[in-house]
Write an enzyme that holds these catalytic residues in place. Structure first.
Site, short mmCIF file in Angstrom:
data_model
loop_
_atom_site.label_atom_id
_atom_site.label_comp_id
_atom_site.label_asym_id
_atom_site.label_seq_id
_atom_site.Cartn_x
_atom_site.Cartn_y
_atom_site.Cartn_z
CD GLU A 193 -3.08 -0.98 2.16
OE1 GLU A 193 -2.81 -0.48 3.08
OE2 GLU A 193 -4.36 -1.56 1.78
CD GLU B 265 -4.16 -6.03 2.62
OE1 GLU B 265 -5.03 -5.27 3.56
OE2 GLU B 265 -3.07 -5.79 2.55
#
Ligand code: GAL
Length: 689
Positions: A151, A313
């Site tokens: 991320e 995710e």
């Protein structure tokens, strides 16, 4: 080349942190994953100290054992490079690696993402660990691909370390060449900001009223994006030096990062982390918030980067950090619903986050599939159900493309400029949310498309309608592409504040909407922000008696003047607008084979609905299905065979009834359906029809 995930079947997986658990649990964990229909695990992305316990000493034993065990249990492995969490030995020895806040506070070891992208030593050490991992694992039979870092730009997306300041000067010299050109681009003549030496130039700093030079602030975001991309490139190259067989991706969609360019330049495809429960915490104008369904907008952006993508995710429990973010527990059915939300929008690989809730650390309340106690729970049962369904559906569905005839346009320059600019950033967010909601409720599948320097009119030609709510920054080149699109038969919709800035953020000395004034057949003769103690004026529809209105015009009004004989005023400001009552608020203008629509306000869902009615934007399956507003309709279609998968997703906590006009098969249950069908709360159907 198109950056799409290429998979022979849709697969499920899970994020796993073997280093968090006693080794005695691993075997049972991996066995149960396999039994639940999970086929891929992602590991390693925060475990640098385990791979390199001290500088230059590499140990792979622990992850070797995990990889071997995964292989024995038939699980593939995505390996994350661990660079989002530098080891303590590293930041202690090389403190220049740490990120610094705008106010000059140095971020310390103790959380994650406390590093900066530009410290040369960090770049070297990151490239080295990524390369060492690739050299060691490239031919492991369990390996399926690589995730770079984790991320990029999450948690913090601004960087003010000395290394960033130095790199910013290099970046500016490259962009502008001379200080004269920099001074001009930044409008430095205003408030005496003129620079006479490069050493005087910095990233934005604390300023009275927190209002930095807007042109400097826009360049800062471009620089951050370029820094993140360069940082990722080092790792991609380090991996590919040893491994050209397995995919390289990264996950997340965060601010100040051109994820399109990132993907185009170095990834095989883009991955997203999908936490729909975040959207239930956001404000949403109107009394029928989209809640978790609004997350589809983020999935739509992901799809614009990679038409088929991985959800690295997928939310699998209530989310919460120890100090913030408190999300409700997903109700029975919602994990399954959210998995299909991702798949409906183009995910061909979905990994749940995470296998088991952590018992230590910041995320002890960010729940995984399994609870701390590790006994079977309803989330395990729900994931296993999806596992069984995907085992049946996955091969036929993989590769099918999301179908949309309408797109909402966005672009990075306006997104970044709009973070500071109170006159368009908030309007953009309101209008995009309003249109997304209206199109969702109307069952008009829509894409979100980023207008980029390389976008051609032909790329847009597959959409019959584009909505570009507030492109404040609009270059002549971008305007030319839009005009060509409309000339060829397209429809475009603009809102207020269109076309008055150039790509440096300077206001251009010509009538609004600048480079598209001719396309729109209007200019803006006056404008006003609606003050906090004023009512938003309403607009009155002048044509199509189906739209009685009145509709609120939003917190900003451009008062339009018709400039073309062919323009038609569709709506005017109503009496409550005072001095501009009766002036045009919504104008249609033909252009070649298509039309442009200019709305002087900020969109709300009712205005979007009224305009969508006028444009006949209706469900592509209206003749086959009658679907209530609470149920999302999404369509994926195989490019070659034309095989169609129609997703019906009930986001409501109440039963919803759909009407099926012609017999269809639910591919999840195998049932043949005809007539009325009531979907229980959070139910999903995937129809062949
Ligand atoms: C994501 C992140 C994960 C985990 C999760 C829950 O943003 O990639 O590592 O932190 O959120 O907070």
């Amino acid at each position: 080349m198109e950056k799409a995930l290429r998979a022979s079947r849709v697969r499920l997986g899970v994020c796993y942190y073997p280093e968090h658990w006693p080794e005695s649990l691993w075997e049972d964990d991996l066995r149960r994953m396999h039994e639940m229909g999970l086929e891929v695990i992602r590991i390693g992305e925060f475990a640098w100290s385990l791979f390199e316990p001290e500088e230059g000493r590499f140990t792979f034993d622990l992850f070797d054992r995990v990889m071997d065990l995964a292989h024995r249990h038939g699980l593939g492995v995505i390996l994350g490079t661990p660079t989002a969490t530098p080891p303590a030995w590293l930041t202690h020895r090389y403190p220049e690696v740490l990120n610094v806040s705008q106010a000059g506070v140095v971020y310390r070891h103790g959380q994650r993402r406390h590093y900066n992208y530009n410290a040369p030593v960090y770049r070297d050490l990151c490239a080295r660990i990524a390369g060492r991992m690739a050299a060691h694992y490239h031919d492991h039979p369990a390996l399926v691909g690589w995730q770079i870092d984790n991320e990029l730009n999450c948690e913090v997306n601004v960087f003010y370390a000395p290394a960033d300041q130095a790199a910013f000067r290099v970046w500016l010299k490259d962009r502008y060449g001379t200080l004269e050109r920099l001074n001009e681009a930044w409008g430095a003549v205003f408030w005496n900001q003129t620079y006479s030496d490069w050493e005087q130039v910095h990233l934005t700093g604390p300023t009275p009223s927190a209002a930095p030079n807007p042109h400097q602030a826009l360049d800062e975001k471009r620089f951050i994006s370029d820094s993140a991309i360069a940082f990722a490139r080092l790792q991609a190259e380090a991996i590919r030096a040893h491994d050209t067989t397995h995919f390289v991706t990264t996950n997340g969609l965060f601010g100040h990062l051109d994820s399109h360019r990132l993907t185009d330049e170095m990834l095989d495809f883009f991955s997203y982390d999908s936490y729909p429960q975040f959207a239930t915490l956001w404000p949403d104008g109107g009394d029928d918030p989209l809640l978790d369904r609004r997350w589809g907008a983020n999935l739509s952006v992901t799809r614009d980067i990679s038409p088929l993508f991985c959800v690295m995710e997928q939310q699998s429990g209530p989310g919460g950090w120890v100090n913030r973010i408190e999300q409700p527990t997903p109700r029975p059915g919602q994990l399954r619903l959210w998995t299909y939300q991702s798949i409906a929008h183009g995910a061909d690989l979905v990994l749940y986050f995470r296998w088991r809730t952590a018992t230590v650390g910041t995320e002890i309340y960010w729940h995984g599939i399994n609870d701390y106690h590790n006994r079977p729970n309803r989330r395990c049962a729900e994931v296993a159900q999806v596992g069984r369904e995907i085992a049946g559906l996955g091969a036929a569905l993989a590769g099918a493309r999301y179908r949309a005839d309408v797109a909402i346009l966005r672009d990075y320059a306006n997104e970044w400029d709009g973070e500071l600019d109170t006159w368009h950033g908030p309007y953009e967010r309101q209008s995009v949310a309003a249109w997304f909601k209206a199109l969702q409720h109307r069952h008009v599948p829509a894409d979100i498309v980023y207008l980029r320097p390389e976008t051609a009119a032909s790329d847009l030609g597959r959409y019959r309608c584009l909505i570009y709510p507030h492109p404040t920054i609009l270059t002549d080149d971008a305007a030319a592409v839009l005009k060509e699109y409309v000339r060829a038969g397209g429809t475009i919709v603009f809102g207020c504040r269109t076309g008055y800035k150039d790509d440096r953020g300077h206001c251009v000395m010509r009538p609004f909407p600048g480079p598209v004034a001719d396309l729109c057949g209007v200019t803006v003769e006056d404008f006003t922000r609606i003050g906090p103690h004023q009512q938003e004026p309403t607009i009155r529809w002048e044509v199509s008696p189906g739209h009685p209105g009145p509709f609120a015009s939003g917190p900003f009004n451009d008062i339009l003047r018709v400039e073309s004989a062919e323009a038609q005023v569709l709506a005017v400001y109503a009496e409550d607008a005072g001095y501009y009552a009766g002036k045009p608020a919504l104008v249609e203008h033909p252009w070649g084979g298509g039309s442009a629509y200019t709305f002087g306000g900020v969109f709300t869902a009712p205005v979007a609905h009224a305009l969508a009615d006028h444009l006949s934007l209706v469900s592509p399956l209206a003749d086959r299905l009658t679907v209530p507003p609470a149920v999302e309709l999404a369509v994926r279609e195989q490019p070659n065979s034309g095989d169609r998968f129609v997703f019906l997703l009930n986001y409501a906590d109440t039963p919803q009834t759909v009407r099926i006009h012609r017999e269809a098969t639910d591919l999840l249950s195998g049932e043949r359906l005809d007539g009325e069908r009531t979907l229980p709360p959070y139910e999903v159907l995937v129809l062949r029809c």
